[in-house]
Design a protein around this motif. Structure first.
Motif, PDB file in Angstrom:
ATOM      1  N   MET A   1       0.839  -1.197   0.000  1.00  0.00           N
ATOM      2  CA  MET A   1       0.000   0.000   0.000  1.00  0.00           C
ATOM      3  C   MET A   1       0.883   1.259   0.000  1.00  0.00           C
ATOM      4  SD  MET A   1      -3.082   1.116   0.120  1.00  0.00           S
ATOM      5  CE  MET A   1      -3.855   2.688   0.371  1.00  0.00           C
ATOM      6  N   ALA A   2       0.584   2.158  -0.905  1.00  0.00           N
ATOM      7  CA  ALA A   2       1.381   3.382  -1.017  1.00  0.00           C
ATOM      8  C   ALA A   2       1.106   4.322   0.158  1.00  0.00           C
ATOM      9  CB  ALA A   2       1.070   4.086  -2.334  1.00  0.00           C
ATOM     10  N   LYS A   3       2.178   4.977   0.628  1.00  0.00           N
ATOM     11  CA  LYS A   3       2.060   5.978   1.690  1.00  0.00           C
ATOM     12  C   LYS A   3       2.294   7.382   1.137  1.00  0.00           C
ATOM     13  CE  LYS A   3       3.756   3.215   5.565  1.00  0.00           C
ATOM     14  NZ  LYS A   3       4.855   3.125   6.531  1.00  0.00           N
ATOM     15  N   HIS A   4       2.959   7.451  -0.023  1.00  0.00           N
ATOM     16  CA  HIS A   4       3.314   8.738  -0.619  1.00  0.00           C
ATOM     17  C   HIS A   4       3.107   8.662  -2.127  1.00  0.00           C
ATOM     18  CE1 HIS A   4       5.186   9.714   3.220  1.00  0.00           C
ATOM     19  NE2 HIS A   4       5.791   8.547   3.161  1.00  0.00           N
ATOM     20  N   VAL A   5       2.882   9.823  -2.757  1.00  0.00           N
ATOM     21  CA  VAL A   5       2.640   9.885  -4.204  1.00  0.00           C
ATOM     22  C   VAL A   5       3.615  10.876  -4.830  1.00  0.00           C
ATOM     23  CG1 VAL A   5       0.958  10.485  -5.994  1.00  0.00           C
ATOM     24  CG2 VAL A   5       0.189   9.350  -3.888  1.00  0.00           C
ATOM     25  N   PHE A   6       4.287  10.434  -5.892  1.00  0.00           N
ATOM     26  CA  PHE A   6       5.213  11.310  -6.607  1.00  0.00           C
ATOM     27  C   PHE A   6       4.888  11.308  -8.094  1.00  0.00           C
ATOM     28  CE2 PHE A   6       7.518  10.772  -2.726  1.00  0.00           C
ATOM     29  CZ  PHE A   6       8.191  11.972  -2.554  1.00  0.00           C
ATOM     30  N   LEU A   7       5.102  12.478  -8.719  1.00  0.00           N
ATOM     31  CA  LEU A   7       4.962  12.616 -10.165  1.00  0.00           C
ATOM     32  C   LEU A   7       6.358  12.779 -10.731  1.00  0.00           C
ATOM     33  CD1 LEU A   7       2.098  15.312 -10.302  1.00  0.00           C
ATOM     34  CD2 LEU A   7       1.921  12.861  -9.877  1.00  0.00           C
ATOM     35  N   THR A   8       6.587  12.162 -11.886  1.00  0.00           N
ATOM     36  CA  THR A   8       7.864  12.323 -12.562  1.00  0.00           C
ATOM     37  C   THR A   8       7.604  12.531 -14.044  1.00  0.00           C
ATOM     38  OG1 THR A   8      10.117  11.442 -12.754  1.00  0.00           O
ATOM     39  CG2 THR A   8       8.324   9.851 -13.018  1.00  0.00           C
ATOM     40  N   GLY A   9       8.615  13.008 -14.742  1.00  0.00           N
ATOM     41  CA  GLY A   9       8.487  13.274 -16.173  1.00  0.00           C
ATOM     42  C   GLY A   9       9.500  14.328 -16.565  1.00  0.00           C
ATOM     43  N   PRO A  10       9.665  14.536 -17.867  1.00  0.00           N
ATOM     44  CA  PRO A  10      10.657  15.517 -18.333  1.00  0.00           C
ATOM     45  C   PRO A  10      10.284  16.944 -17.933  1.00  0.00           C
ATOM     46  CG  PRO A  10       9.377  14.645 -20.184  1.00  0.00           C
ATOM     47  CD  PRO A  10       8.955  13.880 -18.969  1.00  0.00           C
ATOM     48  N   PRO A  11      11.267  17.856 -17.915  1.00  0.00           N
ATOM     49  CA  PRO A  11      10.975  19.256 -17.595  1.00  0.00           C
ATOM     50  C   PRO A  11       9.921  19.821 -18.551  1.00  0.00           C
ATOM     51  CG  PRO A  11      13.351  18.883 -17.724  1.00  0.00           C
ATOM     52  CD  PRO A  11      12.680  17.629 -18.212  1.00  0.00           C
ATOM     53  N   GLY A  12       9.015  20.621 -18.001  1.00  0.00           N
ATOM     54  CA  GLY A  12       8.015  21.289 -18.842  1.00  0.00           C
ATOM     55  C   GLY A  12       6.831  20.436 -19.229  1.00  0.00           C
ATOM     56  N   ILE A  13       6.729  19.209 -18.711  1.00  0.00           N
ATOM     57  CA  ILE A  13       5.649  18.299 -19.111  1.00  0.00           C
ATOM     58  C   ILE A  13       4.329  18.612 -18.403  1.00  0.00           C
ATOM     59  CG2 ILE A  13       5.970  16.412 -17.442  1.00  0.00           C
ATOM     60  CD1 ILE A  13       5.479  15.936 -21.223  1.00  0.00           C
ATOM     61  N   GLY A  14       4.421  19.329 -17.252  1.00  0.00           N
ATOM     62  CA  GLY A  14       3.193  19.695 -16.545  1.00  0.00           C
ATOM     63  C   GLY A  14       3.080  19.134 -15.137  1.00  0.00           C
ATOM     64  N   ARG A 161      11.657   2.999  -3.083  1.00  0.00           N
ATOM     65  CA  ARG A 161      10.855   2.638  -1.898  1.00  0.00           C
ATOM     66  C   ARG A 161       9.596   1.878  -2.314  1.00  0.00           C
ATOM     67  NH1 ARG A 161      11.518   6.098   3.077  1.00  0.00           N
ATOM     68  NH2 ARG A 161       9.407   5.394   3.495  1.00  0.00           N
ATOM     69  N   LYS A 162       9.215   0.930  -1.475  1.00  0.00           N
ATOM     70  CA  LYS A 162       8.024   0.108  -1.762  1.00  0.00           C
ATOM     71  C   LYS A 162       6.722   0.842  -1.409  1.00  0.00           C
ATOM     72  CE  LYS A 162      10.349  -3.765  -2.714  1.00  0.00           C
ATOM     73  NZ  LYS A 162      11.263  -3.307  -3.738  1.00  0.00           N
ATOM     74  N   ASP A 163       6.819   1.909  -0.591  1.00  0.00           N
ATOM     75  CA  ASP A 163       5.610   2.609  -0.146  1.00  0.00           C
ATOM     76  C   ASP A 163       5.320   3.879  -0.949  1.00  0.00           C
ATOM     77  OD1 ASP A 163       7.729   4.097   0.820  1.00  0.00           O
ATOM     78  OD2 ASP A 163       6.938   4.310   2.859  1.00  0.00           O
ATOM     79  N   ILE A 164       5.859   3.935  -2.165  1.00  0.00           N
ATOM     80  CA  ILE A 164       5.689   5.102  -3.031  1.00  0.00           C
ATOM     81  C   ILE A 164       4.927   4.706  -4.300  1.00  0.00           C
ATOM     82  CG2 ILE A 164       6.910   6.848  -4.413  1.00  0.00           C
ATOM     83  CD1 ILE A 164       7.650   7.221  -1.548  1.00  0.00           C
ATOM     84  N   LYS A 165       3.968   5.534  -4.687  1.00  0.00           N
ATOM     85  CA  LYS A 165       3.303   5.372  -5.984  1.00  0.00           C
ATOM     86  C   LYS A 165       3.828   6.497  -6.870  1.00  0.00           C
ATOM     87  CE  LYS A 165       0.133   4.570  -9.172  1.00  0.00           C
ATOM     88  NZ  LYS A 165       0.468   3.692 -10.260  1.00  0.00           N
ATOM     89  N   VAL A 166       4.449   6.133  -8.002  1.00  0.00           N
ATOM     90  CA  VAL A 166       4.997   7.126  -8.932  1.00  0.00           C
ATOM     91  C   VAL A 166       4.149   7.161 -10.196  1.00  0.00           C
ATOM     92  CG1 VAL A 166       7.008   7.809 -10.314  1.00  0.00           C
ATOM     93  CG2 VAL A 166       7.349   6.785  -8.055  1.00  0.00           C
ATOM     94  N   PHE A 167       3.686   8.354 -10.534  1.00  0.00           N
ATOM     95  CA  PHE A 167       2.980   8.576 -11.794  1.00  0.00           C
ATOM     96  C   PHE A 167       3.971   9.204 -12.767  1.00  0.00           C
ATOM     97  CE2 PHE A 167      -0.592   8.603  -8.827  1.00  0.00           C
ATOM     98  CZ  PHE A 167      -1.592   7.956  -9.534  1.00  0.00           C
TER      99      PHE A 167
END
Length: 190
Positions: A1-14, A161-167
Motif C-alpha cells: 500500500m502506497a504511503k506517498h505519491v510522486f509525479l515524474t516526467g521531463p521538464p516542462g511536461i506539466g 521505496r516500496k511505499d511510493i506510488k509514482v505517476f
C-alpha cells in the motif's frame, strides 16, 4: 500500500500544474495540506530563474541566472542557474517541520515540488524529506525528475521505496491523470 505519491516526467511536461490542480481538489475536499511548489521566473519572455512558493502564499528565490544577491561564500550551480540556498531553506524548512506537527483525522498532505538537483544542495532539506517519508503523520505529494545523467541520491532512494506510488507524466496522459492522483492521495491518507 502506497504511503506517498510522486509525479515524474521531463521538464516542462506539466508536473507542477498537476500538483497545483491536485492541491486545489484536495483542499476543497477538506484535506489538511501544506507545502510548496516551484515556479519559473521570466523576464521579457526569457526564463531567468525559479522561485519557491508556499501554499500559504509566501515566495522566495530558489535560483537565478548568473548570481544571487545573498552573501553566500559558496556558489551552488545547476547549469546557468545559481541556487540561493539561504532563501530556499528559510522558506521551505519551517513548512516541512510544521507539517509533521499535529495530525487531524487522517494524514496531513505535504506538497514538495520538487525534489531535484537545486533543492538537493540543502542537507537540511534532505533530512527533513527523509523524516517526513518515514514519519507516520504526513504523506507527501511530490515531484521528482526523470533519471538523467548522474543519479540523485534522495531521488533514487524515493524511486526504490516500496511505499511510493509514482505517476510518470507524458503529453498523452497529463490531461487525464488528475482524478487518479487525487484518489491515490486520498487512499494514502487512510
Amino acid at each position: 500500500m502506497a504511503k506517498h505519491v510522486f509525479l515524474t516526467g521531463p521538464p516542462g511536461i506539466g508536473k507542477t500544474t498537476l500538483i497545483q490542480k491536485a492541491t486545489e481538489a484536495l483542499k476543497s475536499s477538506g484535506i489538511p495540506i501544506d507545502g510548496f511548489y516551484t515556479e519559473e521566473v521570466r523576464d521579457s519572455g526569457r526564463r531567468i530563474g525559479f522561485d519557491v512558493v508556499t501554499l500559504s502564499g509566501r515566495r522566495g528565490i530558489l535560483s537565478r541566472v548568473g548570481s544571487v544577491s545573498s552573501t553566500e561564500r559558496h556558489e551552488y550551480r545547476v547549469g546557468q542557474y545559481v541556487v540561493d540556498l539561504v532563501s530556499f531553506e528559510h522558506l521551505v524548512l519551517p513548512v516541512l517541520r510544521k507539517v509533521d506537527l499535529g495530525s487531524d483525522a487522517g494524514k496531513k498532505v505535504c506538497v514538495i515540488d520538487e525534489i531535484g538537483k537545486m533543492e538537493l544542495f540543502s542537507q537540511s532539506f534532505i533530512q527533513a524529506v527523509r523524516q517526513t517519508l518515514t514519519g507516520s503523520g504526513t504523506m507527501i505529494l511530490g515531484t521528482i525528475p526523470i533519471p538523467k545523467g548522474k543519479p540523485l541520491g534522495l531521488v533514487e532512494e524515493i524511486r526504490s521505496r516500496k511505499d511510493i506510488k509514482v505517476f510518470t507524466i507524458t503529453k498523452e496522459n497529463r490531461d487525464t491523470l488528475l482524478e487518479d492522483i487525487v484518489t491515490t492521495v486520498q487512499n494514502c491518507r487512510k
